[in-house]
Design an enzyme around this catalytic site. Structure first.
Site, PDB file in Angstrom:
ATOM      1  N   ARG A 234      13.356   0.802 -18.825  1.00  0.00           N
ATOM      2  CA  ARG A 234      12.629   1.383 -19.800  1.00  0.00           C
ATOM      3  C   ARG A 234      11.104   0.845 -20.106  1.00  0.00           C
ATOM      4  NH1 ARG A 234      15.327   5.183 -19.735  1.00  0.00           N
ATOM      5  NH2 ARG A 234      16.647   6.188 -21.474  1.00  0.00           N
ATOM      6  N   HIS A 282       8.644   8.388 -14.418  1.00  0.00           N
ATOM      7  CA  HIS A 282      10.089   8.454 -15.035  1.00  0.00           C
ATOM      8  C   HIS A 282      11.045   9.457 -14.480  1.00  0.00           C
ATOM      9  CE1 HIS A 282      12.523   7.680 -19.058  1.00  0.00           C
ATOM     10  NE2 HIS A 282      13.316   8.041 -17.885  1.00  0.00           N
TER      11      HIS A 282
HETATM   12  P1  NDP Z   1      24.689  -0.310 -18.591  1.00  0.00           P
HETATM   13  O1  NDP Z   1      24.840  -0.098 -20.159  1.00  0.00           O
HETATM   14  O2  NDP Z   1      25.850   0.103 -17.653  1.00  0.00           O
HETATM   15  O3  NDP Z   1      24.162  -1.697 -18.126  1.00  0.00           O
HETATM   16  C1  NDP Z   1      23.280  -2.428 -18.994  1.00  0.00           C
HETATM   17  C2  NDP Z   1      23.164  -3.973 -18.298  1.00  0.00           C
HETATM   18  O4  NDP Z   1      22.033  -4.517 -19.106  1.00  0.00           O
HETATM   19  C3  NDP Z   1      24.479  -4.643 -18.504  1.00  0.00           C
HETATM   20  O5  NDP Z   1      24.701  -5.350 -17.392  1.00  0.00           O
HETATM   21  C4  NDP Z   1      24.198  -5.476 -19.588  1.00  0.00           C
HETATM   22  O6  NDP Z   1      24.800  -6.661 -19.713  1.00  0.00           O
HETATM   23  C5  NDP Z   1      22.652  -6.037 -19.420  1.00  0.00           C
HETATM   24  N1  NDP Z   1      22.149  -6.237 -20.491  1.00  0.00           N
HETATM   25  C6  NDP Z   1      21.825  -5.515 -21.686  1.00  0.00           C
HETATM   26  N2  NDP Z   1      21.384  -6.206 -22.618  1.00  0.00           N
HETATM   27  C7  NDP Z   1      21.042  -7.490 -22.235  1.00  0.00           C
HETATM   28  C8  NDP Z   1      20.517  -8.714 -22.639  1.00  0.00           C
HETATM   29  N3  NDP Z   1      20.013  -8.920 -23.967  1.00  0.00           N
HETATM   30  N4  NDP Z   1      20.361  -9.751 -21.615  1.00  0.00           N
HETATM   31  C9  NDP Z   1      20.930  -9.685 -20.636  1.00  0.00           C
HETATM   32  N5  NDP Z   1      21.745  -8.442 -19.891  1.00  0.00           N
HETATM   33  C10 NDP Z   1      21.506  -7.434 -21.064  1.00  0.00           C
HETATM   34  O7  NDP Z   1      23.452   0.727 -18.415  1.00  0.00           O
HETATM   35  P2  NDP Z   1      22.913   1.451 -17.185  1.00  0.00           P
HETATM   36  O8  NDP Z   1      23.275   0.610 -15.830  1.00  0.00           O
HETATM   37  O9  NDP Z   1      23.758   2.867 -16.930  1.00  0.00           O
HETATM   38  O10 NDP Z   1      21.630   1.993 -17.176  1.00  0.00           O
HETATM   39  C11 NDP Z   1      20.804   0.931 -17.534  1.00  0.00           C
HETATM   40  C12 NDP Z   1      19.450   1.748 -17.937  1.00  0.00           C
HETATM   41  O11 NDP Z   1      18.661   2.285 -17.145  1.00  0.00           O
HETATM   42  C13 NDP Z   1      19.592   2.536 -19.103  1.00  0.00           C
HETATM   43  O12 NDP Z   1      19.738   1.925 -20.587  1.00  0.00           O
HETATM   44  C14 NDP Z   1      18.363   3.231 -19.143  1.00  0.00           C
HETATM   45  O13 NDP Z   1      17.237   2.798 -20.057  1.00  0.00           O
HETATM   46  C15 NDP Z   1      17.821   2.995 -17.563  1.00  0.00           C
HETATM   47  N6  NDP Z   1      17.803   4.281 -16.982  1.00  0.00           N
HETATM   48  C16 NDP Z   1      16.486   4.593 -16.534  1.00  0.00           C
HETATM   49  C17 NDP Z   1      16.466   6.095 -15.590  1.00  0.00           C
HETATM   50  C18 NDP Z   1      15.439   6.354 -15.034  1.00  0.00           C
HETATM   51  O14 NDP Z   1      15.136   7.500 -14.276  1.00  0.00           O
HETATM   52  N7  NDP Z   1      14.050   5.412 -15.203  1.00  0.00           N
HETATM   53  C19 NDP Z   1      17.506   6.834 -15.477  1.00  0.00           C
HETATM   54  C20 NDP Z   1      18.920   6.205 -16.115  1.00  0.00           C
HETATM   55  C21 NDP Z   1      18.900   5.118 -16.907  1.00  0.00           C
HETATM   56  P3  NDP Z   1      26.752  -6.865 -19.726  1.00  0.00           P
HETATM   57  O15 NDP Z   1      27.236  -6.118 -18.594  1.00  0.00           O
HETATM   58  O16 NDP Z   1      26.927  -8.004 -19.908  1.00  0.00           O
HETATM   59  O17 NDP Z   1      26.885  -5.757 -20.949  1.00  0.00           O
HETATM   60  C1  OXD Z   2      18.271   8.197 -18.607  1.00  0.00           C
HETATM   61  C2  OXD Z   2      16.946   8.356 -18.305  1.00  0.00           C
HETATM   62  O1  OXD Z   2      18.388   7.415 -19.806  1.00  0.00           O
HETATM   63  O2  OXD Z   2      16.986   9.533 -17.271  1.00  0.00           O
HETATM   64  O3  OXD Z   2      19.245   8.881 -18.129  1.00  0.00           O
HETATM   65  O4  OXD Z   2      16.034   7.756 -18.323  1.00  0.00           O
END
Ligand code: NDP
Ligand code: OXD
Length: 319
Positions: A234, A282
């Site tokens: 993000r 994005h």
């Molecule tokens: P998940 O919820 O599956 O994974 C999030 C990961 O981040 C987990 O491993 C979590 O740790 C870790 N995390 C969260 N907060 C912290 C913190 N404070 N410190 C350390 N680690 C942390 O999400 P996804 O993998 O499905 O997606 C991740 C992000 O990708 C989405 O939230 C979105 O913002 C972004 N995204 C972007 C897209 C794009 O097109 N650019 C498309 C889709 C998504 P833990 O496993 O320990 O909970």
């Molecule tokens: C999502 C994105 O969160 O596209 O899926 O950013």
């Protein structure tokens, strides 16, 4: 697919609802799905909301909502609503989205590793030159966020031969991929990272985490000369002035950015023209409307049969 009985509202300030509604109607004939702001007078009956960047007041007229479905994997755009109903929030998780994100992570890691931007410059000047080419095993990739997307990207980069590690909130046990976790594990993770890939959600804890102090802790003794940042999580994870400063003084060698504090990226942002920045709009992992619609309708069907919802977000953690 059977008819979904309870009505659905499509809430978005950004996306055109028509293609989504058509898909839902094709997948579940007879479905009652209405787009904000034309929800109708009998909004009391609406049980489900499907949302992408919902308007602030979109939920006010839906007193009997049971579930909110995010049209994306991220849910920060929904938590941004001040008067959010206290109902389960489900996010998008599907194989198509995961595969697309891993393509992006692998493509941009390889682009930096194989110095494709430099080769493009050589080509534009008709220069026949072969820059040094380190092996993938010599390049330490660090994936921040080892969730659905980060883990798949890390595993695919490992298959490509990179020396991959990851960092997350909780400890992970992923074969062949050392896992660091929590604030205490961050320094050691950064110190062994040449290419940093951010796949974190935006929460109060991760806001601005990609800043100058963090870039300074990345490995500066790697085969690429200087560390690289790839952010597809993000925009609000990053401090954009710090990225420019770090690129200008060599703290970072290059950056690939898919997400920005303000989207679309304003025309006057220095990131647009920085020679060491690659910008994508994005679209690291576009949400495939068919896959997302099918996933949501399947979940609603299961929920109406009394089965538990999957991929429910923890509001305390914010992801
Ligand atoms: P998940 O919820 O599956 O994974 C999030 C990961 O981040 C987990 O491993 C979590 O740790 C870790 N995390 C969260 N907060 C912290 C913190 N404070 N410190 C350390 N680690 C942390 O999400 P996804 O993998 O499905 O997606 C991740 C992000 O990708 C989405 O939230 C979105 O913002 C972004 N995204 C972007 C897209 C794009 O097109 N650019 C498309 C889709 C998504 P833990 O496993 O320990 O909970
Ligand atoms: C999502 C994105 O969160 O596209 O899926 O950013």
């Amino acid at each position: 697919m059977a008819i979904v009985m309870k009505p659905i509202a499509f809430l978005s300030s950004e996306w055109n609802p028509t293609p989504w509604i058509k898909r839902a109607e094709a997948a579940a004939p007879g479905i009652d799905i209405r787009a904000w702001p034309n929800i109708g007078g009998d909004a009391d009956g609406i049980a489900y909301a499907i949302a992408w960047k919902p308007p602030q007041d979109a939920f006010d007229a839906l007193p009997n909502l049971q579930v909110i479905f995010s049209l994306g994997a991220g849910v920060d755009h929904i938590f941004a609503v001040e008067r959010l109903p206290d109902v389960p929030l489900v996010r998008a998780v599907n194989a198509d989205l995961t595969a697309r994100m891993s393509e992006y992570a692998v493509m941009h890691t390889l682009m930096h590793h194989r110095q494709q931007r430099l080769l493009d410059r050589y080509q534009s000047e008709r220069i026949w030159k072969d820059p040094p080419q380190p092996a993938a095993a010599e390049v330490r990739v660090g994936v921040m966020g080892l969730g659905v997307l980060g883990r798949d990207s890390a595993e695919k980069l490992k298959i490509m031969g990179f020396d991959v590690a990851g960092w997350s909130r909780s400890k992970k046990d992923i074969p062949g991929i050392p896992s660091y976790h929590g604030p205490d594990g961050l320094k050691a993770f950064l110190q062994r990272t040449d290419i940093l890939i951010a796949l974190l959600p935006h929460t109060t804890e991760t806001d601005g985490i990609l800043n100058y102090a963090l870039f300074s802790q990345l490995a500066h003794d790697g085969v690429l000369g200087a560390p690289i940042l790839i952010n597809a999580g993000r925009g609000r994870l990053q401090v954009e002035e710090d990225i420019v400063r770090a690129l200008d003084d060599g703290t970072l060698g290059a950056a690939t950015l898919d997400v920005f504090v303000t989207e679309p990226l304003p025309a006057d942002s220095p990131l647009w023209t920085h020679p060491n920045v690659t910008i994508t709009p994005h679209n690291a992992a576009d949400s495939d409307p068919d896959a997302i619609t099918r996933g949501i309708l399947k979940q609603i069907e299961a929920y109406e049969r009394g089965e538990p919802l999957k991929n429910v977000v923890d509001p305390k953690k914010g992801y």
